[in-house]
Design a protein around this motif. Sequence first.
Motif, mmCIF file in Angstrom:
data_model
loop_
_atom_site.group_PDB
_atom_site.id
_atom_site.type_symbol
_atom_site.label_atom_id
_atom_site.label_comp_id
_atom_site.label_asym_id
_atom_site.label_seq_id
_atom_site.Cartn_x
_atom_site.Cartn_y
_atom_site.Cartn_z
ATOM 1 N N ALA A 51 71.532 -6.474 -44.247
ATOM 2 C CA ALA A 51 70.392 -5.643 -44.673
ATOM 3 C C ALA A 51 70.873 -4.459 -45.515
ATOM 4 C CB ALA A 51 69.628 -5.145 -43.451
ATOM 5 N N ARG A 52 72.080 -3.971 -45.235
ATOM 6 C CA ARG A 52 72.619 -2.888 -46.070
ATOM 7 C C ARG A 52 73.004 -3.414 -47.446
ATOM 8 N NH1 ARG A 52 76.729 0.082 -41.848
ATOM 9 N NH2 ARG A 52 75.138 1.221 -40.716
ATOM 10 N N MET A 53 73.544 -4.624 -47.478
ATOM 11 C CA MET A 53 73.966 -5.197 -48.765
ATOM 12 C C MET A 53 72.768 -5.585 -49.624
ATOM 13 S SD MET A 53 77.102 -7.700 -47.754
ATOM 14 C CE MET A 53 78.793 -7.101 -47.791
ATOM 15 N N PHE A 54 71.739 -6.114 -48.957
ATOM 16 C CA PHE A 54 70.557 -6.605 -49.687
ATOM 17 C C PHE A 54 69.295 -6.066 -49.006
ATOM 18 C CE2 PHE A 54 73.887 -9.761 -50.513
ATOM 19 C CZ PHE A 54 73.871 -9.735 -51.897
ATOM 20 N N PRO A 55 68.951 -4.795 -49.297
ATOM 21 C CA PRO A 55 67.825 -4.167 -48.593
ATOM 22 C C PRO A 55 66.513 -4.902 -48.850
ATOM 23 C CG PRO A 55 69.069 -2.535 -49.889
ATOM 24 C CD PRO A 55 69.610 -3.879 -50.257
ATOM 25 N N ALA A 56 65.682 -4.939 -47.817
ATOM 26 C CA ALA A 56 64.386 -5.612 -47.913
ATOM 27 C C ALA A 56 63.517 -4.978 -49.000
ATOM 28 C CB ALA A 56 63.675 -5.547 -46.557
ATOM 29 N N ALA A 57 63.728 -3.687 -49.254
ATOM 30 C CA ALA A 57 62.891 -2.987 -50.245
ATOM 31 C C ALA A 57 63.171 -3.446 -51.674
ATOM 32 C CB ALA A 57 63.136 -1.482 -50.129
ATOM 33 N N GLU A 58 64.283 -4.173 -51.871
ATOM 34 C CA GLU A 58 64.604 -4.643 -53.232
ATOM 35 C C GLU A 58 64.770 -6.154 -53.199
ATOM 36 O OE1 GLU A 58 68.209 -2.477 -54.314
ATOM 37 O OE2 GLU A 58 67.324 -0.726 -53.336
ATOM 38 N N PRO A 59 63.665 -6.912 -53.174
ATOM 39 C CA PRO A 59 63.775 -8.365 -53.033
ATOM 40 C C PRO A 59 64.521 -8.998 -54.203
ATOM 41 C CG PRO A 59 61.466 -7.636 -52.982
ATOM 42 C CD PRO A 59 62.294 -6.441 -53.295
ATOM 43 N N LYS A 60 65.381 -9.937 -53.864
ATOM 44 C CA LYS A 60 66.249 -10.580 -54.861
ATOM 45 C C LYS A 60 66.173 -12.087 -54.706
ATOM 46 C CE LYS A 60 68.504 -6.667 -56.012
ATOM 47 N NZ LYS A 60 67.933 -5.942 -57.127
ATOM 48 N N THR A 61 66.673 -12.776 -55.738
ATOM 49 C CA THR A 61 66.957 -14.205 -55.587
ATOM 50 C C THR A 61 68.452 -14.309 -55.273
ATOM 51 O OG1 THR A 61 67.307 -14.362 -57.974
ATOM 52 C CG2 THR A 61 65.153 -15.023 -57.150
ATOM 53 N N ILE A 62 68.759 -14.995 -54.180
ATOM 54 C CA ILE A 62 70.150 -14.992 -53.692
ATOM 55 C C ILE A 62 70.580 -16.417 -53.360
ATOM 56 C CG2 ILE A 62 71.745 -14.062 -51.965
ATOM 57 C CD1 ILE A 62 69.732 -11.788 -51.459
ATOM 58 N N LEU A 63 71.750 -16.791 -53.858
ATOM 59 C CA LEU A 63 72.360 -18.077 -53.493
ATOM 60 C C LEU A 63 73.381 -17.831 -52.387
ATOM 61 C CD1 LEU A 63 73.232 -21.056 -53.901
ATOM 62 C CD2 LEU A 63 74.724 -20.248 -55.765
ATOM 63 N N ASP A 64 73.229 -18.530 -51.263
ATOM 64 C CA ASP A 64 74.191 -18.439 -50.153
ATOM 65 C C ASP A 64 75.054 -19.701 -50.202
ATOM 66 O OD1 ASP A 64 75.578 -18.033 -47.803
ATOM 67 O OD2 ASP A 64 73.878 -18.543 -46.499
ATOM 68 N N VAL A 65 76.300 -19.537 -50.632
ATOM 69 C CA VAL A 65 77.184 -20.698 -50.801
ATOM 70 C C VAL A 65 77.873 -21.013 -49.477
ATOM 71 C CG1 VAL A 65 79.160 -21.639 -52.025
ATOM 72 C CG2 VAL A 65 77.606 -20.102 -53.214
ATOM 73 N N GLY A 66 77.831 -22.291 -49.092
ATOM 74 C CA GLY A 66 78.405 -22.679 -47.804
ATOM 75 C C GLY A 66 77.549 -22.097 -46.690
ATOM 76 N N CYS A 67 76.241 -22.287 -46.826
ATOM 77 C CA CYS A 67 75.289 -21.612 -45.916
ATOM 78 C C CYS A 67 75.429 -22.095 -44.481
ATOM 79 C CB CYS A 67 73.862 -21.806 -46.400
ATOM 80 S SG CYS A 67 73.323 -23.527 -46.437
ATOM 81 N N GLY A 68 75.982 -23.308 -44.295
ATOM 82 C CA GLY A 68 76.166 -23.817 -42.942
ATOM 83 C C GLY A 68 74.848 -23.889 -42.197
ATOM 84 N N SER A 69 74.877 -23.519 -40.918
ATOM 85 C CA SER A 69 73.659 -23.608 -40.108
ATOM 86 C C SER A 69 72.687 -22.479 -40.448
ATOM 87 C CB SER A 69 74.015 -23.599 -38.626
ATOM 88 O OG SER A 69 74.790 -22.455 -38.337
ATOM 89 N N GLY A 70 73.095 -21.562 -41.318
ATOM 90 C CA GLY A 70 72.108 -20.707 -41.965
ATOM 91 C C GLY A 70 72.006 -19.263 -41.525
ATOM 92 N N PHE A 71 72.980 -18.756 -40.776
ATOM 93 C CA PHE A 71 72.785 -17.380 -40.293
ATOM 94 C C PHE A 71 72.479 -16.418 -41.445
ATOM 95 C CE2 PHE A 71 74.027 -13.093 -39.313
ATOM 96 C CZ PHE A 71 73.251 -12.858 -38.182
ATOM 97 N N VAL A 72 73.282 -16.467 -42.495
ATOM 98 C CA VAL A 72 73.100 -15.522 -43.607
ATOM 99 C C VAL A 72 71.812 -15.839 -44.364
ATOM 100 C CG1 VAL A 72 74.062 -14.790 -45.828
ATOM 101 C CG2 VAL A 72 75.562 -15.065 -43.844
ATOM 102 N N ALA A 73 71.616 -17.115 -44.701
ATOM 103 C CA ALA A 73 70.448 -17.512 -45.490
ATOM 104 C C ALA A 73 69.153 -17.160 -44.752
ATOM 105 C CB ALA A 73 70.503 -19.009 -45.784
ATOM 106 N N LEU A 74 69.122 -17.423 -43.454
ATOM 107 C CA LEU A 74 67.917 -17.146 -42.671
ATOM 108 C C LEU A 74 67.666 -15.645 -42.571
ATOM 109 C CD1 LEU A 74 68.679 -19.723 -39.842
ATOM 110 C CD2 LEU A 74 66.766 -19.918 -41.433
ATOM 111 N N THR A 75 68.744 -14.897 -42.361
ATOM 112 C CA THR A 75 68.598 -13.441 -42.238
ATOM 113 C C THR A 75 68.083 -12.848 -43.550
ATOM 114 O OG1 THR A 75 70.413 -13.414 -40.652
ATOM 115 C CG2 THR A 75 69.837 -11.300 -41.653
ATOM 116 N N LEU A 76 68.645 -13.317 -44.668
ATOM 117 C CA LEU A 76 68.204 -12.789 -45.968
ATOM 118 C C LEU A 76 66.759 -13.203 -46.255
ATOM 119 C CD1 LEU A 76 71.440 -13.383 -48.089
ATOM 120 C CD2 LEU A 76 70.591 -11.196 -47.209
ATOM 121 N N ALA A 77 66.402 -14.430 -45.888
ATOM 122 C CA ALA A 77 65.021 -14.883 -46.109
ATOM 123 C C ALA A 77 64.071 -14.052 -45.252
ATOM 124 C CB ALA A 77 64.898 -16.374 -45.801
ATOM 125 N N GLU A 78 64.481 -13.740 -44.037
ATOM 126 C CA GLU A 78 63.623 -12.919 -43.164
ATOM 127 C C GLU A 78 63.463 -11.494 -43.704
ATOM 128 O OE1 GLU A 78 63.812 -14.950 -38.783
ATOM 129 O OE2 GLU A 78 65.503 -13.695 -39.361
#
Length: 255
Positions: A51-78
Amino acid sequence: MTTHPRGTAHLQADMTQTMQRYWDATAESYAHHEHFNSNDPQRRAWALLLARMFPAAEPKTILDVGCGSGFVALTLAELGHQVVGLDISPEMLRVCRAAADARDLTNLTLVLGEAERPPPDIGPVDAVISRHVLWTLPWPEQAVTAWTALTRPAGRVVAIDSLWSPQLISDTNGADYPPEVTRFLPLLHARDLNPARNVWRRAGLENVLAERLAWIDEVLRTQSPSDAAMMYRDLTFYFVEGTRPVTPGPDTRRK
Ligand SMILES: C[S@@+](CC[C@H](N)C(=O)[O-])C[C@H]1O[C@@H](n2cnc3c(N)ncnc32)[C@H](O)[C@@H]1O
């Protein structure tokens, strides 16, 4: 560290296949480990970092490489970002999809593909992130160059990874990979942040910054179940990031 000549296409294909099999077989247990309850201190620490790296207040398009079971991708989507998760493992993607569906997330797209050759139509994105993936890439520079090409000018390419102690590498072979694979992984054998920094610079990124994440180390070492805490004593987490240069446009000044 063993260096290697520029890999031949068949060597690269063999390595990818070995890793795909490994991650397919691991997907369920990896997800179990990663999707532990939301009050878990480790999970809260990682979510705070993202959340510090990609604050919710500044929505972005983000590619999560090697997303695996999705912890990062899901957190960023949330957090409200539009996310694409890319992985070589169909099983990991299946587990990630199920988790996204369970949370009703419609802003996460999953793509089967290789970090070194992501489908070009994924881009351009505002940012690329990977977590716990750099160490397992035989050709990290090729991958990060490809990620940079998918990023908009001034966009960010970020990775979160860890330095492994030699003891942990010899105990685990990286991730129970065959030794002939483990010895080909340059960033698995890195002893400090310079190799990752150099990969970022050679991929053409600017404003390159690499720093240890001592507070993440502290949480993982002190607030994990005891078997995991032991492993975390042998891992030192860091992040590396850089921005894609803004190519100057045509010179429109009056002559
Ligand atoms: C240690 S897991 C990390 C998963 C996720 N990023 C996380 O932080 O929980 C490594 C992931 O990278 C994927 N992976 C490994 N090599 C890859 C490659 N060459 N291209 C795409 N994905 C890869 C694996 O399938 C696995 O899902």
